[in-house]
Design a protein around this motif. Structure first.
Motif, short mmCIF file in Angstrom:
data_model
loop_
_atom_site.label_atom_id
_atom_site.label_comp_id
_atom_site.label_asym_id
_atom_site.label_seq_id
_atom_site.Cartn_x
_atom_site.Cartn_y
_atom_site.Cartn_z
N ASP A 144 1.46 12.19 2.18
CA ASP A 144 0.47 11.17 1.80
C ASP A 144 0.65 9.88 2.60
N VAL A 204 0.93 4.31 -2.72
CA VAL A 204 0.86 5.75 -2.39
C VAL A 204 2.03 6.46 -3.05
N CYS A 260 0.84 -1.21 0.00
CA CYS A 260 0.00 0.00 0.00
C CYS A 260 0.87 1.25 0.00
N LYS A 286 -2.04 8.22 5.33
CA LYS A 286 -2.50 6.84 5.26
C LYS A 286 -2.29 6.09 6.57
N TYR A 287 -1.11 6.23 7.17
CA TYR A 287 -0.76 5.43 8.35
C TYR A 287 -0.84 6.18 9.67
#
Length: 162
Positions: free
Chosen positions: A36, A19, A15, A40-41
């Motif tokens: 980004d 990204v 993933c 996401k995390y």
């Protein structure tokens, strides 16, 4: 207090690569890519830094330097709910430190820390820009103003119930 470190899995690594590959392979996009990944995390995993270094053909140490320079980026996991307490002049005078104390007491962590269950993180900033409703805090993208200690507990209870 020991924080539970979330290991990213092979799937997470893929993933992160997805990204990263949404951006051109140019160094001028480094900060945007790091942002980004952070989105996401809720932090920037080591494996994502390594993947990005390979993608941009740049040393991991350069990326680490950027990730530690910008306060908005983090190399340690953040909570699902990021609480930002304003301590600008108006908020400070209106009692932002009382709000912060109440948060710390209720969550069992200090500013700059994350709960063990990764549900909450607390940060402070110099100004959120909502001086008219001081003291102010944000949870994720939602603003709460004219805060009292009682309100802080009620607001946290809403997020605990999610």
């Amino acid at each position: 207090m020991d924080m539970v470190q979330k290991e990213i899995t092979r799937d997470d690594s893929l993933c992160a690569k997805e990204v990263i590959e949404q951006h051109p392979r140019e160094e001028r996009y480094t900060l945007a890519i790091l942002q980004d990944i952070q989105r996401k995390y809720k932090y920037i995993p080591r494996e994502a830094l390594e993947t990005l270094a390979e993608y941009l053909n740049t040393p991991v140490s350069r990326l680490y330097g950027m990730a530690t320079f910008y306060k908005a980026l983090s190399l340690t996991p953040k909570g699902k709910n990021i609480i930002t307490v304003c301590d600008g002049t108006a908020c400070h005078v209106a009692g932002s430190m009382i709000v912060l104390d109440e948060l710390e007491k209720n969550l069992g962590i200090k500013a700059g820390q994350t709960t063990e269950d990764l549900k909450f993180s607390i940060n402070t900033v110099n100004c959120i820009g909502c001086c008219a409703i001081a003291p102010v805090m944000m949870i994720n993208e939602r603003y709460y103003g004219n805060l009292t200690p009682k309100m802080v507990k009620e607001i946290l209870d809403e997020y605990r119930g999610e």
